[in-house]
Write an enzyme that holds these catalytic residues in place. Sequence first.
Site, short mmCIF file in Angstrom:
data_model
loop_
_atom_site.label_atom_id
_atom_site.label_comp_id
_atom_site.label_asym_id
_atom_site.label_seq_id
_atom_site.Cartn_x
_atom_site.Cartn_y
_atom_site.Cartn_z
N ARG A 10 0.84 -1.21 0.00
CA ARG A 10 0.00 0.00 0.00
C ARG A 10 0.87 1.25 0.00
O ARG A 10 0.58 2.22 -0.70
CB ARG A 10 -0.96 0.00 1.21
CG ARG A 10 -2.02 -1.08 1.13
CD ARG A 10 -2.86 -1.12 2.39
NE ARG A 10 -2.01 -1.41 3.54
CZ ARG A 10 -2.33 -1.12 4.80
NH1 ARG A 10 -3.48 -0.54 5.09
NH2 ARG A 10 -1.51 -1.41 5.79
N ASN A 26 -6.04 -2.84 2.47
CA ASN A 26 -5.92 -4.29 2.63
C ASN A 26 -7.31 -4.88 2.84
O ASN A 26 -8.08 -4.39 3.67
CB ASN A 26 -5.06 -4.65 3.85
CG ASN A 26 -3.57 -4.56 3.57
OD1 ASN A 26 -3.14 -4.48 2.43
ND2 ASN A 26 -2.77 -4.58 4.62
#
Length: 97
Positions: free
Chosen positions: A25, A44
């Site tokens: 990320r 996530n």
Amino acid sequence: MDEEVNEEVRLTAWVRGRVQGVGFRWFTRANALEIGGLTGFALNLGDGRVQVVAEGSRENCHRLLEWLRSADTPGQVTGVTEIWDTPRGGYGGFAIR
């Protein structure tokens, strides 16, 4: 063609593979900021995937998608599924969620 390239779009991508716990990320955010002109987030998911939502020009969203599918990502991407839509707005930047 120029109008299409500059058209504002929303890209939603679901990235499969070993993509959690590897900085995926963070690197996605850094790449989106480097490309520039993109807002959205990387998140996530409970099933091990990462969801990436990016809004901006079609060209810049394609550049982010190409990076998601490249060998330059952290971890190991085994597949990316994407959908294209019209932007909804409301993002102040590119966030990690």
